[in-house]
Write a protein that holds these residues in place. Sequence first.
Motif, PDB file in Angstrom:
ATOM      1  N   VAL A 361      73.816  32.510 -40.297  1.00  0.00           N
ATOM      2  CA  VAL A 361      73.040  33.716 -39.990  1.00  0.00           C
ATOM      3  C   VAL A 361      73.652  34.468 -38.817  1.00  0.00           C
ATOM      4  CG1 VAL A 361      70.906  32.713 -40.854  1.00  0.00           C
ATOM      5  CG2 VAL A 361      71.507  32.413 -38.443  1.00  0.00           C
ATOM      6  N   ARG A 362      74.834  34.052 -38.375  1.00  0.00           N
ATOM      7  CA  ARG A 362      75.446  34.658 -37.195  1.00  0.00           C
ATOM      8  C   ARG A 362      76.429  35.757 -37.589  1.00  0.00           C
ATOM      9  NH1 ARG A 362      74.460  31.426 -32.806  1.00  0.00           N
ATOM     10  NH2 ARG A 362      74.830  33.384 -31.686  1.00  0.00           N
ATOM     11  N   ALA A 363      76.449  36.794 -36.799  1.00  0.00           N
ATOM     12  CA  ALA A 363      77.366  37.911 -37.013  1.00  0.00           C
ATOM     13  C   ALA A 363      77.415  38.737 -35.737  1.00  0.00           C
ATOM     14  CB  ALA A 363      76.917  38.774 -38.194  1.00  0.00           C
ATOM     15  N   ALA A 364      78.347  39.647 -35.694  1.00  0.00           N
ATOM     16  CA  ALA A 364      78.431  40.621 -34.613  1.00  0.00           C
ATOM     17  C   ALA A 364      78.577  41.987 -35.267  1.00  0.00           C
ATOM     18  CB  ALA A 364      79.615  40.327 -33.697  1.00  0.00           C
ATOM     19  N   ALA A 365      77.740  42.936 -34.886  1.00  0.00           N
ATOM     20  CA  ALA A 365      77.754  44.251 -35.522  1.00  0.00           C
ATOM     21  C   ALA A 365      77.365  45.320 -34.514  1.00  0.00           C
ATOM     22  CB  ALA A 365      76.794  44.272 -36.715  1.00  0.00           C
ATOM     23  N   ASN A 366      77.833  46.541 -34.772  1.00  0.00           N
ATOM     24  CA  ASN A 366      77.425  47.689 -33.950  1.00  0.00           C
ATOM     25  C   ASN A 366      77.182  48.914 -34.827  1.00  0.00           C
ATOM     26  OD1 ASN A 366      80.088  48.142 -34.607  1.00  0.00           O
ATOM     27  ND2 ASN A 366      80.661  48.949 -32.607  1.00  0.00           N
ATOM     28  N   PRO A 367      76.190  48.852 -35.715  1.00  0.00           N
ATOM     29  CA  PRO A 367      75.920  50.004 -36.582  1.00  0.00           C
ATOM     30  C   PRO A 367      75.534  51.222 -35.752  1.00  0.00           C
ATOM     31  CG  PRO A 367      74.093  48.447 -36.622  1.00  0.00           C
ATOM     32  CD  PRO A 367      75.205  47.779 -35.881  1.00  0.00           C
ATOM     33  N   PHE A 368      76.233  52.330 -35.997  1.00  0.00           N
ATOM     34  CA  PHE A 368      76.001  53.578 -35.273  1.00  0.00           C
ATOM     35  C   PHE A 368      76.096  53.391 -33.758  1.00  0.00           C
ATOM     36  CE2 PHE A 368      73.527  53.699 -39.232  1.00  0.00           C
ATOM     37  CZ  PHE A 368      74.151  54.765 -39.862  1.00  0.00           C
ATOM     38  N   GLY A 369      76.935  52.419 -33.361  1.00  0.00           N
ATOM     39  CA  GLY A 369      77.160  52.198 -31.937  1.00  0.00           C
ATOM     40  C   GLY A 369      76.146  51.320 -31.255  1.00  0.00           C
ATOM     41  N   ILE A 370      75.199  50.750 -32.013  1.00  0.00           N
ATOM     42  CA  ILE A 370      74.166  49.887 -31.426  1.00  0.00           C
ATOM     43  C   ILE A 370      74.624  48.434 -31.527  1.00  0.00           C
ATOM     44  CG2 ILE A 370      71.764  49.159 -31.538  1.00  0.00           C
ATOM     45  CD1 ILE A 370      71.174  51.813 -32.971  1.00  0.00           C
ATOM     46  N   PRO A 371      74.929  47.755 -30.419  1.00  0.00           N
ATOM     47  CA  PRO A 371      75.427  46.377 -30.487  1.00  0.00           C
ATOM     48  C   PRO A 371      74.334  45.396 -30.902  1.00  0.00           C
ATOM     49  CG  PRO A 371      75.111  47.031 -28.201  1.00  0.00           C
ATOM     50  CD  PRO A 371      74.864  48.258 -29.026  1.00  0.00           C
ATOM     51  N   LEU A 372      74.662  44.542 -31.880  1.00  0.00           N
ATOM     52  CA  LEU A 372      73.729  43.526 -32.363  1.00  0.00           C
ATOM     53  C   LEU A 372      74.433  42.180 -32.434  1.00  0.00           C
ATOM     54  CD1 LEU A 372      72.101  45.438 -35.379  1.00  0.00           C
ATOM     55  CD2 LEU A 372      71.113  45.134 -33.099  1.00  0.00           C
ATOM     56  N   SER A 373      73.664  41.116 -32.328  1.00  0.00           N
ATOM     57  CA  SER A 373      74.206  39.770 -32.498  1.00  0.00           C
ATOM     58  C   SER A 373      73.116  38.889 -33.094  1.00  0.00           C
ATOM     59  CB  SER A 373      74.686  39.197 -31.150  1.00  0.00           C
ATOM     60  OG  SER A 373      73.611  39.102 -30.232  1.00  0.00           O
ATOM     61  N   GLY A 374      73.504  37.664 -33.470  1.00  0.00           N
ATOM     62  CA  GLY A 374      72.529  36.728 -34.007  1.00  0.00           C
ATOM     63  C   GLY A 374      72.040  37.100 -35.389  1.00  0.00           C
ATOM     64  N   PRO A 375      70.827  36.639 -35.761  1.00  0.00           N
ATOM     65  CA  PRO A 375      70.288  36.902 -37.104  1.00  0.00           C
ATOM     66  C   PRO A 375      70.163  38.379 -37.432  1.00  0.00           C
ATOM     67  CG  PRO A 375      69.052  35.150 -36.022  1.00  0.00           C
ATOM     68  CD  PRO A 375      69.968  35.715 -34.992  1.00  0.00           C
ATOM     69  N   ALA A 376      69.839  39.207 -36.445  1.00  0.00           N
ATOM     70  CA  ALA A 376      69.712  40.649 -36.716  1.00  0.00           C
ATOM     71  C   ALA A 376      71.048  41.219 -37.178  1.00  0.00           C
ATOM     72  CB  ALA A 376      69.226  41.383 -35.469  1.00  0.00           C
ATOM     73  N   ALA A 377      72.126  40.824 -36.489  1.00  0.00           N
ATOM     74  CA  ALA A 377      73.459  41.275 -36.893  1.00  0.00           C
ATOM     75  C   ALA A 377      73.824  40.706 -38.256  1.00  0.00           C
ATOM     76  CB  ALA A 377      74.495  40.863 -35.851  1.00  0.00           C
ATOM     77  N   GLY A 378      73.407  39.464 -38.518  1.00  0.00           N
ATOM     78  CA  GLY A 378      73.687  38.860 -39.821  1.00  0.00           C
ATOM     79  C   GLY A 378      73.015  39.623 -40.945  1.00  0.00           C
ATOM     80  N   ALA A 379      71.771  40.040 -40.727  1.00  0.00           N
ATOM     81  CA  ALA A 379      71.053  40.803 -41.750  1.00  0.00           C
ATOM     82  C   ALA A 379      71.710  42.161 -41.979  1.00  0.00           C
ATOM     83  CB  ALA A 379      69.588  40.972 -41.340  1.00  0.00           C
ATOM     84  N   VAL A 380      72.097  42.823 -40.890  1.00  0.00           N
ATOM     85  CA  VAL A 380      72.760  44.124 -41.018  1.00  0.00           C
ATOM     86  C   VAL A 380      74.092  43.981 -41.749  1.00  0.00           C
ATOM     87  CG1 VAL A 380      73.908  45.960 -39.714  1.00  0.00           C
ATOM     88  CG2 VAL A 380      71.631  45.173 -39.037  1.00  0.00           C
ATOM     89  N   THR A 381      74.840  42.934 -41.414  1.00  0.00           N
ATOM     90  CA  THR A 381      76.148  42.724 -42.028  1.00  0.00           C
ATOM     91  C   THR A 381      76.029  42.507 -43.528  1.00  0.00           C
ATOM     92  OG1 THR A 381      77.041  41.783 -39.990  1.00  0.00           O
ATOM     93  CG2 THR A 381      78.205  41.262 -42.026  1.00  0.00           C
ATOM     94  N   ARG A 382      75.109  41.651 -43.929  1.00  0.00           N
ATOM     95  CA  ARG A 382      74.952  41.401 -45.360  1.00  0.00           C
ATOM     96  C   ARG A 382      74.370  42.621 -46.083  1.00  0.00           C
ATOM     97  NH1 ARG A 382      73.797  35.009 -46.582  1.00  0.00           N
ATOM     98  NH2 ARG A 382      75.719  34.289 -45.563  1.00  0.00           N
ATOM     99  N   GLY A 383      73.491  43.339 -45.416  1.00  0.00           N
ATOM    100  CA  GLY A 383      72.978  44.560 -46.022  1.00  0.00           C
ATOM    101  C   GLY A 383      74.078  45.588 -46.222  1.00  0.00           C
ATOM    102  N   TYR A 384      74.981  45.677 -45.246  1.00  0.00           N
ATOM    103  CA  TYR A 384      76.098  46.611 -45.379  1.00  0.00           C
ATOM    104  C   TYR A 384      76.981  46.234 -46.567  1.00  0.00           C
ATOM    105  CZ  TYR A 384      80.685  48.643 -44.612  1.00  0.00           C
ATOM    106  OH  TYR A 384      81.879  49.282 -44.796  1.00  0.00           O
ATOM    107  N   HIS A 385      77.301  44.943 -46.693  1.00  0.00           N
ATOM    108  CA  HIS A 385      78.164  44.515 -47.795  1.00  0.00           C
ATOM    109  C   HIS A 385      77.513  44.775 -49.149  1.00  0.00           C
ATOM    110  CE1 HIS A 385      81.238  43.065 -45.249  1.00  0.00           C
ATOM    111  NE2 HIS A 385      80.606  41.994 -44.814  1.00  0.00           N
TER     112      HIS A 385
END
Length: 532
Positions: A361-385
Motif C-alpha cells: 500500500v506504499r507509494a510516493a506521489a505528487n498529483p498536481f504538486g500535492i505531496p503524498l505518501s503512504g496508503p493515500a499515495a498508494g490509492a492515488v497511484t493505482r487510481g492513476y494507472h
Amino acid sequence: MSRPRVVIVGAGFAGYRAARTLARLTRDRADITVLNPTDYFLYLPLLPQVAAGVLEARRVTVSLPGTLRGVRLVLGEADAVDLDARTVRYVDPEGGAGTLGYDRLVLAVGSVNKLLPIPGVAEHAHGFRGLPEALYLRDHVTRQVELAAAEEDTKSRAARCTFVVVGAGYTGTEVAAHLQMLTDRLARRHPPPGVPRPRWLLLDVAPRVLPELDERLSRTADRVLRARGVDVRMGTSVKEATRDGVLLTDGEFVPSRTLVWCVGVRPDPLVEAVRQPLEHGRLIVDPCLRMPGRTDVFACGDAAAVPDLERPGAFTPMTAQHAWRQGRVAGENVAGSLGLGRRRRPYRHRDLGFAVDLGGVRAAANPFGIPLSGPAAGAVTRGYHLAALPGNRVRVTADWLLDAVLPRQGVQLGLVRAWSVPLDTASPELARVPGGPERPAVQAGDELMTHKPRPEEPVKPQPCGEPAKNQPGGEAAKNQPGGEPAKNQPGGEPARNQPGGEPAGAGRDHPAPGPVKRTDPADPADRANESD
C-alpha cells in the motif's frame, strides 16, 4: 481517388495513441498501418508488478487488433527508411522481408536499454524494458531463493540471496521495492539456513534516489526502501560484473548471481539509421512534431527531440506522460496535414505530477504538486494507472484484490531463459528463440537509406507551419540549454511516468531475435532445467 496511406512505426505510448487518434479523426478516409514487433501495446509502468507476481503478464498488454479499429497491423521490425522513396522496409517474425509505402510517416519506435562501457555488464546483467525481461527476472529471483534453501555452501547460499539493482531512477526504485517484498515472502516459505533474509542493494552515482523527481518524493521512497532493509547506496555504481558477483566503484566485491540494469534508456537504433539531424540521439522535430524539411514525416515519443514550449531552449524528457500526449498531437497533426482533421497545433504540456509505486500500500506521489505518501499515495497511484490503462482495467483490479487477500504464487514457469533476453539488444520486447530470424544490421551504406547527410549548419526546430531553413541531412544540432543528456550514471532514467535524462547518442545496431551462442558458463540450475 485512392485513400492516403499513413504508416506508424511502433506501438508504444506515442505510436498507440497516434494510431487511435488518427482512426477516430479520419473515419476510414485513410489507410492506417501500424508496424510493430508484437500485437500488443505494453503498459510499462506496471511491469514491476508483473515481475513481482502481483499481476499476470497479459494484464499489462492491450491488444492492437482488438482496440485499434480500422487500423491494419503489420507484425515486423523496421530496419530501414527511405525518405525520398517514401518506403519503410521491415523484417517479419519469420524472417521475411517486406516494404510499406506511405504518404505520411509517424516514427514512434521508442527506446531500448542504455549501455555503459563497464566490463561484464552486457554478459551478466539483464535490463527491464520488455515483458520477456520481467518474466525472466521473476523466474530467476524465485529460483535463486529456492536453490539457496537447498544450498550447502554458506558463501554460495548468501550470493544467491543477494540481489543488485543498478539505477535508482523510476524503474530501478520500483523493481527493488516490489521484488524485495517478493523475495521476503519466498524466503519465509523456503528459509535458507543461516541467511536471515534476502539482501537487496540499490546503487546509483546520483546523490539521491529518484534524482529526476521532486526531492520530497525522493525522501519518501528512500525512507520506505531502507525501512524494508534495502541497502541504498548513493554515489556508488558497478565497476565490473562477473558471474560470481559485482565489483563496486568503492572497491567492495559483492557476491551475487543477480544484476538488474536500470540505468536509463536510449532511442531505438532505427532513429540513427534514418539519417536526419539528431539532438542527443533523438530526431529533431518542430513543435508540431514534424521533421524539418519533411512535411510528410512526423516523430514523437522517445524517438523525437520535441521542443519544450514551457521551457524555451529545452526538449521534453523521455517520459510516458509526454509520449502519450505527443502521440495524440501527432495523430491530430497528421490528419490535419491530409485535410481530414483539425488545424495543426504545437505540442505543449505541463506535468501533472508523478507517482512511484513502492509495493503493497506504499507509494510516493505528487498529483498536481500535492505531496503524498503512504496508503493515500498508494490509492492515488493505482487510481492513476487504472485511468491511464487503455484496457484490462477490471482484470487488473481483480488481480490487485486477489493479491491483497490470497498468498502470492511463487513458482517458476521457465518460459524465458537467460540467453533469450540479452541486455545488449535492439528488441527488448521480443525474446530470442532458437532458429529465429536475425534482424539485418542497419549499415551506413544501406541502399534504402539514400538520404546522405550534408555538412551544413545545424538544423534548429522551427515553429509549426514554417519551413525549415536548412535542408534535412545536416549534422546533428548542438546541445540546447536545458536539454541535458542522460549522464553516464544510473538514474538518468526511463521513459515512463517520470522525468528522465536525455539519452546518450544511439549506439551501434544490435541483432534481433535469433540463435545465440552462449559464452558465459551455464548456471547449474539452468543446466538442470534444460535437461528436464
